[in-house]
Design a protein around this motif. Structure first.
Motif, short mmCIF file in Angstrom:
data_model
loop_
_atom_site.label_atom_id
_atom_site.label_comp_id
_atom_site.label_asym_id
_atom_site.label_seq_id
_atom_site.Cartn_x
_atom_site.Cartn_y
_atom_site.Cartn_z
N TYR A 617 2.53 30.74 4.84
CA TYR A 617 2.77 30.96 3.41
C TYR A 617 3.54 32.26 3.20
O TYR A 617 3.53 33.16 4.05
N THR A 722 -1.24 31.79 9.74
CA THR A 722 -2.70 31.86 9.82
C THR A 722 -3.26 30.57 10.38
O THR A 722 -2.72 29.48 10.13
N THR A 768 -7.61 34.98 5.16
CA THR A 768 -8.21 33.65 5.24
C THR A 768 -9.45 33.62 6.14
O THR A 768 -10.20 32.65 6.11
N SER A 772 -4.62 35.77 11.94
CA SER A 772 -3.44 35.75 11.07
C SER A 772 -2.49 36.85 11.47
O SER A 772 -2.89 37.91 12.00
N MET A 803 -0.19 28.77 -2.72
CA MET A 803 -1.21 29.72 -3.12
C MET A 803 -2.53 29.05 -3.49
O MET A 803 -3.60 29.65 -3.37
N VAL A 806 -4.36 28.87 -0.32
CA VAL A 806 -4.77 30.22 0.07
C VAL A 806 -6.00 30.65 -0.72
O VAL A 806 -6.91 31.29 -0.18
N ARG A 810 -9.47 31.90 1.06
CA ARG A 810 -10.07 33.23 0.90
C ARG A 810 -11.46 33.13 0.26
O ARG A 810 -12.35 33.92 0.57
#
Length: 950
Positions: A617, A722, A768, A772, A803, A806, A810
């Motif tokens: 990303y 990642t 994440t 990564s 996103m 992502v 997270r």
């Protein structure tokens, strides 16, 4: 109706171009060049509005921004603009003028009966009355009654108002005699001069008072000044208001242009001359608010420029020489004029004018307009009363620029203190009344070296005139807001003796004219009541804008993509070619998902692919703020919650930036690239404010020569790799071998190297929870990096992720987004970061706030995770409540997703005493329904962190 139009006087109007208009639905007619105010005065209509509180009838008073009464909603071409001051705009064909604060109109306002109850509604009654029975009971009613004009929901301001920046040698504000003299002198010396005035043409008071300059007509002098300005490369802006003086010599100006969009100017000048003139004061006597009572200066203005005459039988009450030319002009126009001068040693009366010396006006007669007056106990028949209580210099911009004021006895006014601001002052704004003095001061302020322009001396003499607290009857201090002399006395009796408190207790000076016709009277009265001088009593604070400015002008071109324009990625075109769907994140346009299917489904697929294989990303928006120099480490120690001076070169550390209140402002990673070189990787949405926090500390706390800050975010592109196969992808991309060795590049480390002949920075950090790599190159090399990683992605079966994926990744690890998983009260220890607070003994930003009683509360909202029964994620924002007892909010859900790798919903929440509640159950309340959740640790996936090093 007493006003009328003279058949031959009126230099501003074109009698060959009549302009029809309506006022409160009734037809009227004016001429090209008229203002609505002059056209209404000439038509004889007296009642133009109603006062705000008592709804008393109000008529025309002034000629410019000091006009408190003639405020209209103006409809043109089906669009209505509210609260237009009728004295400052030009009349246009088929204008529909509607009085404000009236029902149904100004002449027949039904709420005028409120004046019958005035004795029960004195100044400050709001504060005393509407606290009874709870403010919320009264608030809706007061809000319905508040305000003046009505907004037109269909009136969208123009979308093409430009904002322009300019510089010049000399900025002259005001194109009256002093301003023209200053501009001409400077232009003749070869200086680039900008002359700015809010009137439609230069000349100031010369336009209605006239005058001979250097033996010729004032128009010749004006043309000569204009010619000199243009020849020297200067500029003249008419119809332009300088509305604000700001730091570092910046002035903001609003230029009004008929037939073209307005413009906002930002002007900086090497020097500035203030020649803004002065505003005539009213007089104070019983019923001094009746329609038909005008400023004497305004009456001359309307007569000379528009041929609009205030009445036929006129009483002019004054105490200064400025009113004598007014009386003479009105008498020559055919009016029956009586001049009542308060001075015993007054000059001789002009021809055709009845003269009363040592005369005192004490009362006006009439119901809805003037029908007579009382002077020294004698009733005088009159249909118009003109008054002049002296002049108040327009010192607003001087004070906005930091200037102070001094009392000048000769002009009976507060004038700019020499040297207290960076502005030169000249003319009436400096208390210099009379043409000769104004020209001389302007010539000197403009740097004139030869003789100043000459005019007959004719300095004006002033007799101090003040409100009389002992005079019977209501004397109006602020006519729009219905503040009387009695209200000022009441404020003094109740202890509100500061002018700032007086203003707020009585609303004096808070009308749309910003106190131009009221402040001096209130100040003088409070001084008299408290036994102080006017300078000792002080003045209110002058703030921008000088006069109301449309928000559309200030907003400028902020429309569509230009309104808070999002930042764009260097690789936007490449992401679009891959089918990216874009959304705004932290002010940046970024891919949300890749593909055309349902966004939520794609996000789940992308997140799962990143956990099982590898995801890529674009992380270019992450802040890249370089802090360099021998003082860099000390600066970052002060600005960070974690100490950074102990960080070794080549290593990275996660931490927080706090505000002075100890609240978390941002989180991010700091890289130490060398002994005196750091990179602060702030979050995308906070990079600009983090830079400002660093810069403020650099300049105000430390030696600014020992550290330097450069925000290079836009100059670099960062692509993040990642997942379990992230190292395999780097190998396939043929990146430098040193990056593959965990001993050389362990987690939370950074290295700089070269790839294909250009610089490359790689950091082992993770948002994440998986292994990564953040790979950063100069923005111009982003396409090459993208191409290499894309080829390698296909070899290892990786996937580009947006996103939304992502955010899922997270949240599975309990990683926060500041502003989403925090609120305006969250401190680091609420997020589980208590150790630095207890261990650090040195000073850092926000430290003291972390030890307050509020910060130490055991029931503070803390970040926790939530275990959820069922397959449906919780609504973000849902409240956590007790399962038993009184329902109240214990906190709220901050992040909520379905985890594809866990196969169940996950959530983060801020909960009172959250960590002590782990293992317990709470209710979750949303839209009237209650469910059950269990409090757990915020990390839902890989709690042992094995995948980070796998």
């Amino acid at each position: 109706m007493s006003g009328w139009r003279h058949s031959s006087i009126g230099s501003q109007i074109d009698r060959n171009t009549p302009l029809p208009f309506t006022f409160d639905g009734r037809p009227g007619s004016g001429f090209a060049g008229d203002t609505p105010a002059s056209a209404l005065l000439a038509s004889g209509i007296r009642v133009l509005g109603r006062s705000f509180k008592y709804h008393r009838p109000r008529g025309l008073w002034g000629m410019g921004n000091e006009e408190p009464n003639a405020i209209f909603d103006v409809t043109e071409d089906g669009r209505t603009t509210p609260n237009v001051r009728s004295t400052t705009v030009m009349l246009r064909r088929n204008m529909a003028l509607r009085s404000v604060n009236t029902a149904p109109d100004a002449a027949r306002d039904r709420t005028g009966m409120l004046d019958l109850f005035n004795r029960f509604l004195p100044g400050g009654f709001y504060y005393k009355t509407f606290m009874a029975f709870g403010w919320m009971r009264w608030e809706p009613m007061i809000r319905r009654m508040a305000g003046l004009g009505r907004l037109d929901p269909g009136h969208c301001p123009p979308a093409d108002i430009p904002q322009l920046n300019a510089r010049c040698d000399l900025l002259v504000i005001g194109a009256g005699p002093a301003g023209l003299a200053a501009a001409r002198a400077a232009a003749r010396n070869g200086r680039e001069v900008w002359l700015v005035d809010d009137a439609p043409e230069p000349g100031g008071s010369l336009r209605w008072r006239g005058g001979a300059i250097d033996g010729g007509d004032w128009r010749e002098f004006t043309r000569d000044a204009i010619g000199a300005i243009i020849a020297a490369g200067g500029r003249i802006l008419t119809g332009t208001t300088i509305w604000g003086a700001f730091d570092h010599g910046l002035f903001a100006a609003w230029e009004r242009r008929d037939g073209s969009p307005d413009r906002l100017w930002r002007i900086r000048a090497a020097e500035t001359v203030l020649a803004t003139g002065a505003i005539e004061r009213p007089l104070w006597f019983a019923n001094n608010d009746l329609p038909g009572i005008l400023s004497a200066e305004a009456a001359l203005h309307y007569l000379s420029l528009y041929g609009a005459v205030a009445g036929r039988r006129i009483l002019l009450a004054t105490g200064n020489d400025a009113s004598y030319p007014v009386a003479a002009a009105l008498a020559q126009a055919g009016c029956d004029v009586t001049l009542a001068d308060a001075r015993a040693d007054a000059p001789a009366a002009p021809d055709g004018v009845k003269h009363l010396g040592a005369a005192r006006l004490t009362q006006a007669h009439g119901r809805n307009s003037v029908a007579g007056a009382v002077v020294d106990g004698r009733v005088i028949e009159t249909d118009a009363i003109l008054v002049s209580g002296g002049y108040t210099p327009s010192v607003h911009l001087h004070c906005q620029a930091g200037g102070k004021l001094d009392w000048d006895t000769g002009s009976d006014s507060l004038i700019p203190r020499p040297g207290s601001s960076a502005l030169w002052v000249a003319g009436a704004v400096n208390g210099s009344f009379g043409l000769a003095r104004a020209l001389a001061e302007g010539h000197a302020a403009g740097g004139g070296t030869g003789p100043a322009p000459r005019a007959a001396a004719g300095d004006w003499q002033f007799f101090p005139m003040r409100p009389d607290p002992d005079l019977r009857g209501r004397q109006w201090i602020d006519p729009q807001n219905d503040v009387t002399l009695k209200d000022v006395k009441l404020a003094a009796q109740e202890g509100y003796r500061s002018v700032e408190h007086l203003k707020r207790y009585t609303t004096l000076g808070m009308a749309t004219d910003q106190g131009r016709s009221a402040n001096f009277a209130g100040l003088a009265t409070m001084a008299a009541l408290t036994g102080r001088t006017i300078p000792e009593t002080g003045t209110t604070t002058y703030r921008p804008p000088f006069s109301p400015v449309p928000l559309g002008v200030i907003g400028g071109l902020r429309r569509g993509d230009l309104f808070n324009a999002p930042k764009r990625l260097p690789l936007e075109i490449a992401h679009k070619a891959r089918g990216a769907m874009f959304r705004e994140y932290g002010g940046w346009l970024r891919p949300s998902v890749y593909g055309t299917d349902d966004e939520a489904v794609l996000a789940q697929q992308e997140a799962l692919a990143a956990r099982k294989s590898v995801g890529l990303y674009d992380a270019s928006p992450l802040g890249k703020i370089e802090v360099i120099g021998p003082g860099a480490a000390e600066l970052l120690d002060y600005c960070g919650y974690l100490r950074l001076s102990t960080l070794k070169p080549g290593r990275a550390r996660y931490g927080f930036v706090l505000g002075e209140t100890g609240i978390v402002h941002d989180d991010g990673v700091v890289f130490r690239l060398a002994e005196n070189r750091f990179v602060v990787s702030a979050s995308s949405s906070h990079a600009a404010t983090v830079r400002m926090i660093l810069e403020e500390a650099r300049q105000d706390v430390f030696d600014p020569t020992k550290s330097f800050i450069h925000d290079v975010t836009a100059g670099f592109a960062t692509l993040t790799v990642t997942g379990p196969k992230s190292r395999d992808l780097l190998i396939a991309a043929n990146l430098p071998e040193a990056l593959y060795d965990d001993a050389n590049l362990p987690h939370m480390s950074v290295t700089e190297t070269f790839w294909n002949g250009h610089s490359l920075r790689v950091a082992r950090v993770s948002f994440t929870g998986d292994r990564s790599y953040e790979v950063t190159v100069p923005a111009r090399h982003a396409p090459a990096l993208y191409s290499a990683l894309e080829t390698a992605r296909q070899e290892v079966s990786g996937r580009w992720i947006g996103m939304e994926a992502v955010m899922i990744l997270r949240a599975e690890k309990g990683f926060i987004l500041v502003g989403k998983d925090t609120d305006g009260l969250t401190m680091p220890h609420d997020l589980g970061w208590e150790a630095p607070r207890e261990k650090r003994k040195d000073e850092y930003l926000g430290r003291r706030s972390l030890f307050t009683a509020e910060a130490r509360r055991a029931d503070r909202r803390q970040l926790v995770g939530l275990e959820i029964d069922g397959d449906a994620p919780l609504p973000t924002g849902a409240h956590l409540v007790p399962l038993e007892g009184q329902r109240r909010s214990l906190g709220f859900v901050t992040s909520s997703y379905f985890s594809p790798i866990l196969g169940r919903p996950i959530a983060l929440a801020l909960v009172e005493g959250g960590r002590n509640r782990i293992g317990t159950e709470l209710g979750v309340f949303h839209l009237g329904k209650i469910g059950r959740v269990r409090i757990c640790d915020s990390c839902a996936f890989d709690p042992t962190w094995e995948r980070l090093h796998a």
